[in-house]
Design an enzyme around this catalytic site. Structure first.
Site, PDB file in Angstrom:
ATOM      1  N   LYS A  71       0.827  -1.212   0.000  1.00  0.00           N
ATOM      2  CA  LYS A  71       0.000   0.000   0.000  1.00  0.00           C
ATOM      3  C   LYS A  71       0.858   1.258   0.000  1.00  0.00           C
ATOM      4  O   LYS A  71       1.926   1.305   0.633  1.00  0.00           O
ATOM      5  CB  LYS A  71      -0.918  -0.029   1.226  1.00  0.00           C
ATOM      6  CG  LYS A  71      -1.970   1.076   1.272  1.00  0.00           C
ATOM      7  CD  LYS A  71      -2.857   0.878   2.498  1.00  0.00           C
ATOM      8  CE  LYS A  71      -3.900   1.970   2.642  1.00  0.00           C
ATOM      9  NZ  LYS A  71      -4.741   1.759   3.842  1.00  0.00           N
ATOM     10  N   SER A 146      -9.544   2.202   2.738  1.00  0.00           N
ATOM     11  CA  SER A 146      -8.582   2.881   1.886  1.00  0.00           C
ATOM     12  C   SER A 146      -7.587   1.948   1.194  1.00  0.00           C
ATOM     13  O   SER A 146      -6.822   2.393   0.341  1.00  0.00           O
ATOM     14  CB  SER A 146      -7.798   3.890   2.737  1.00  0.00           C
ATOM     15  OG  SER A 146      -7.050   3.227   3.749  1.00  0.00           O
ATOM     16  N   SER A 170      -9.866  -0.487   6.927  1.00  0.00           N
ATOM     17  CA  SER A 170      -9.332  -0.231   5.585  1.00  0.00           C
ATOM     18  C   SER A 170      -8.813  -1.465   4.873  1.00  0.00           C
ATOM     19  O   SER A 170      -8.708  -1.464   3.644  1.00  0.00           O
ATOM     20  CB  SER A 170      -8.202   0.803   5.660  1.00  0.00           C
ATOM     21  OG  SER A 170      -8.710   2.081   5.958  1.00  0.00           O
TER      22      SER A 170
END
Length: 448
Positions: A71, A146, A170
């Site tokens: 990420k 996210s 997330s």
């Protein structure tokens, strides 16, 4: 192939880390989902060659040649890591986060950086730098956020393993929306940082995203364990055999919230199948403080964003995603008392879960109340036939972060349009491996 299968094949010299990396790079290049926002093929190839040399020298590597996506808010030395923000558009990480160092030592090969919303603070994966990440089953939809980029990279078959972060769901909600596994460990089970200052205080966790629980367990074992650089990190206790596990199911996590009919029915069917397999599951809800509001802890995120980026917003608001700008503005307007009340709500959530887990070992609950929605919206306009607030899709995941407990989402069903949703399993802090074992049993039931 799954991560475990790739590692076995590379170790047995049936294939090479280089061949696996080239295949992953080709899949990423062919995709238009915007899941992987940064690649560095030459760096990836150099890392793959190094893994092949280590295997040839006789090293045993648990993740030998496994391609991974990381990420875009986790430091990876030498890679451009931006947090999806124009403020960090040219930032190159000076060192690896501890978890990344451990993955590399285990033989993993980084093939790309996965999209995130700006500062990982939005339930839709879109950012000023990279635009929207699309759902692999329907490009008109969002995977949520996210960690949408990492989740889509796994769901679309680009890589078998991605590493996200989870400060409120997330790395559980996007996996639930795209039909893969997302595991948020106990707070501190995997050391956090070195990395960016974050707007979350002592709730965020490094989270593996995979196609099955076995791969999540493997990645967790590689990354877990105390490190002196993270004072909150700890070594998990050894799993001890004992009395049969006490399982419970809470169809709405004890909250007065709406759930889509298809999700509610699908979750009940999934839990009934687990019961039929021989696991005893009670119906039992956690008990939360009577005055706990839906958005009770959100001021903490807004205050954190304001502390980090309030001055930058005042200087140039055009640098920010408008939705993140609004969060920062809210944070700038908060009083100390309002932040204090949010901290107290966080503490009360942790105490409520602690009390619950004196009577229950593993809780089964929804991961999400709905399936994916259009990427142009912060959330679905309706859930369960009722008007929904922009954060109503996220109601079932943040409590585990504020309690510091482990939680995992596994695929358990689809709606009439074949859009997935997930079953969330939660356990007491430090009971990560017990949770993973129960999740693996449930997964076996669902896969027949």
């Amino acid at each position: 192939m799954r991560a475990t299968e790739i590692a076995s094949a590379v170790t047995a010299r049936q294939t090479t880390a280089m061949e696996i990396a080239e295949q992953a790079l080709a899949r990423i290049a062919a995709s238009d989902l915007n899941a992987v926002v940064t690649i560095d093929p030459e760096r990836t190839r150099a890392d793959a060659k190094a893994v092949d040399r280590r295997v040839a020298s006789g090293e045993t590597l648990p993740l030998a040649g496994v391609p991974i996506v990381v990420k875009d808010n986790i430091w990876v030395e030498g890679w451009r890591i931006t947090q999806g923000s124009r403020l960090f558009a040219d930032f190159v990480a000076p060192e690896d986060a501890i978890a990344i160092t451990r993955l590399r030592r285990a033989g993993a090969v980084i093939v790309g950086i996965g999209a995130t919303s700006e500062f990982a603070c939005k339930g839709v994966t879109t950012s000023p730098l990279y635009g929207p990440t699309r759902h692999p089953l329907d490009p008109r939809l969002t995977p949520g956020g996210s960690s949408g980029g990492p989740a889509v990279a796994v769901a679309a078959g680009q890589v078998p393993l991605a590493i996200g972060t989870d400060a409120g769901g997330s790395s559980r909600r996007p996996p639930a929306h795209v039909g893969v596994v997302g595991f948020k460990p106990s707070y501190g089970a995997i050391p956090y940082g070195p990395g960016f200052a974050e707007p979350f205080w002592r709730i965020s966790a490094i989270a593996p995203i995979t196609t099955d629980v076995a791969d999540a367990s493997l990645a967790f074992d590689v990354m877990a364990g105390a490190d002196a650089r993270d004072p909150d990190s700890f070594d998990l206790p050894s799993a001890a055999a004992g009395a049969p596990l006490r399982l419970a199911f809470s169809p709405r996590l004890g909250l007065d919230v709406s759930v889509d009919d298809a999700v509610s029915a699908g979750l009940q069917q999934a839990v009934d199948r687990v019961r039929a397999s021989g696991l005893a599951i009670l119906d039992k809800d956690p008990v939360w403080p009577a005055d706990l509001a839906e958005d009770a802890v959100m001021p903490l995120q807004h205050a954190g964003l304001a502390a980090l980026y309030g001055d930058a917003l005042r200087s140039d608001p055009t640098q920010f995603d408008p939705d993140i700008a609004r969060q920062i503005e809210r944070g700038l307007g908060l009083s100390g008392a309002e932040v204090g009340r949010a901290l107290e709500a966080s503490t009360q959530i942790a105490r409520a879960f602690a009390a619950f887990f004196t009577e229950v070992d593993v809780l089964l609950a929804p991961t999400v109340p709905c399936v994916a929605w259009p990427f142009t919206q912060l959330g679905p306009s309706e859930i369960g036939g009722k008007a929904a607030s922009p954060r109503a899709h996220a109601v079932f995941t943040p409590f585990a972060n504020h309690a510091g407990v482990p939680a995992i989402s596994i695929p358990c069903g689809v709606n009439s349009r074949d859009l997935p949703f997930g079953l969330q399993l939660i356990a007491a802090r430090g009971h990560d491996r017990v949770l993973l074992e129960v999740a693996a049993q449930a997964e076996r039931v669902f896969r027949g």
